[in-house]
Design an enzyme around this catalytic site. Structure first.
Site, mmCIF file in Angstrom:
data_model
loop_
_atom_site.group_PDB
_atom_site.id
_atom_site.type_symbol
_atom_site.label_atom_id
_atom_site.label_comp_id
_atom_site.label_asym_id
_atom_site.label_seq_id
_atom_site.Cartn_x
_atom_site.Cartn_y
_atom_site.Cartn_z
ATOM 1 N N CYS A 136 -55.980 96.610 45.156
ATOM 2 C CA CYS A 136 -55.741 97.117 46.565
ATOM 3 C C CYS A 136 -55.908 95.937 47.365
ATOM 4 C CB CYS A 136 -57.138 98.131 46.851
ATOM 5 S SG CYS A 136 -57.127 98.854 48.476
ATOM 6 N N CYS A 139 -58.541 96.540 50.369
ATOM 7 C CA CYS A 139 -59.811 96.503 50.117
ATOM 8 C C CYS A 139 -60.446 95.149 49.712
ATOM 9 C CB CYS A 139 -59.917 97.585 48.707
ATOM 10 S SG CYS A 139 -59.312 99.159 48.710
ATOM 11 N N ASP A 140 -59.515 94.221 49.251
ATOM 12 C CA ASP A 140 -60.197 93.135 48.719
ATOM 13 C C ASP A 140 -59.568 91.704 49.300
ATOM 14 O OD1 ASP A 140 -61.597 94.435 46.828
ATOM 15 O OD2 ASP A 140 -60.301 94.647 45.504
#
Length: 317
Positions: A136, A139-140
């Site tokens: 993701c 997300c990261d």
């Protein structure tokens, strides 16, 4: 063991499940949505959705998911999150669903559990997940400011996330096993024109290298068989998805990839059991198609419940 009764239970709160909840709630059905995490599914962690009708400037997945959840609750749908469904039974025309230490009973069920990312299955992938291996970018991505990273895949998701990662990374390699990308032309044009992105085609990742964090990947050219090492600090995998249908095995027909087989009404071979969204066997998996599936499933689930009540099987409280 606590047992709660409903008219309709929707398993999964991605775009398909949320849309089904909107239609079911508005239709007056006593509706419960069970979600193993939080509402929105994978769409909720998508930075920008540009092809959902009505948003010419695009909308973030999180915003869209939040709006859909609010709309469903407005029409009376109930939600229970952090509820992993482990078992579904069908007997006597009704369904029993077990999640955690609770059992729920329903006249009809819509399965909208979506699909999870498929792993590469290479050495060190599991050990380094969360330490340079990610599925993701939204997300990261912020953890890789100024770094060199790689994206694996050739579809829309891979190309979209590669473009997104240029916000943080100084260099993004896109590794694809074929000589051309499956992504939409508008996306590939953006990718190839971006100075921070470099495509590495006809290559596969054979190993992820690193002790405490990712330091490189070992590549192999699928045509020449030539091997090489690419130094990176992060790798984002977009190698497809596998449907979340473990609890349905032996209950409904699944295709060879594990997706639920349905008809045009989203109905399975089990009366009253429907499937919608990415968990269903179909050709196009997008937020808009998931929403359409959810609306269709909710409509026909309502018709199924009407038939049960017309036959005086008894109504739930």
């Amino acid at each position: 063991m606590k047992e709660v009764e409903y008219g309709l239970i929707i398993i999964g709160a991605g775009p398909a499940g949320l849309t089904a909840a909107v239609y079911a709630g508005r239709g007056g059905l006593n509706t419960l949505v069970l979600e193993r995490m939080s509402a929105g599914g994978h769409a909720a962690v998508t930075d920008a959705i540009e092809n959902y009708p009505g948003f010419p400037e695009g909308i973030s997945g999180a915003e869209l998911a939040e709006s859909m959840e609010k709309q469903a609750k407005k029409f009376g749908a109930s939600f229970k999150t952090i509820m992993q469904v482990t078992e579904l039974e069908h007997a006597g025309g009704f369904f029993k669903i077990r999640a955690g230490d609770e059992t729920f009973t329903a006249k009809s069920v819509i399965v909208a559990t979506g699909a999870d990312p498929t792993k590469l299955g290479v050495p060190r992938e599991d050990e380094l997940t969360g330490r340079g291996v990610s599925y993701c970018a939204v997300c990261d991505g912020a953890f890789f400011k100024g770094a060199e990273v790689a994206v694996v895949g050739g579809g829309n998701s891979a190309v979209e996330e590669a473009i997104y990662l240029t916000r943080y990374a100084k260099k993004v390699y896109v590794i694809h096993r074929r000589d051309r990308f499956r992504a939409d032309k508008i996306l590939t044009d953006r990718m190839f024109s971006h100075p921070a992105i470099e495509a590495i085609t006809e290559n596969i990742v054979e190993e992820i290298i690193g002790e405490n964090s990712v330091s490189a990947v070992r590549l192999k050219n699928v045509r020449t068989k030539e091997a090489g090492t690419l130094k990176i600090e992060g790798i984002f995998v977009y190698a497809g998805y596998h449907p979340n249908t473990e609890f349905l095995k032996g209950i409904v027909e699944l295709d060879k990839s594990g997706c639920v087989v349905t008809d045009a009404e989203m109905a399975t071979g089990v009366p009253g059991l429907f499937a919608a969204g990415d968990v269903r066997a179909k050709g196009l998996r997008q937020v808009i198609t998931a929403a359409g599936d959810g609306a269709t499933a909710a409509y026909w689930a309502g018709k199924h419940i009407e038939k049960i009540e017309d036959r005086q099987y008894g109504e739930f409280k």
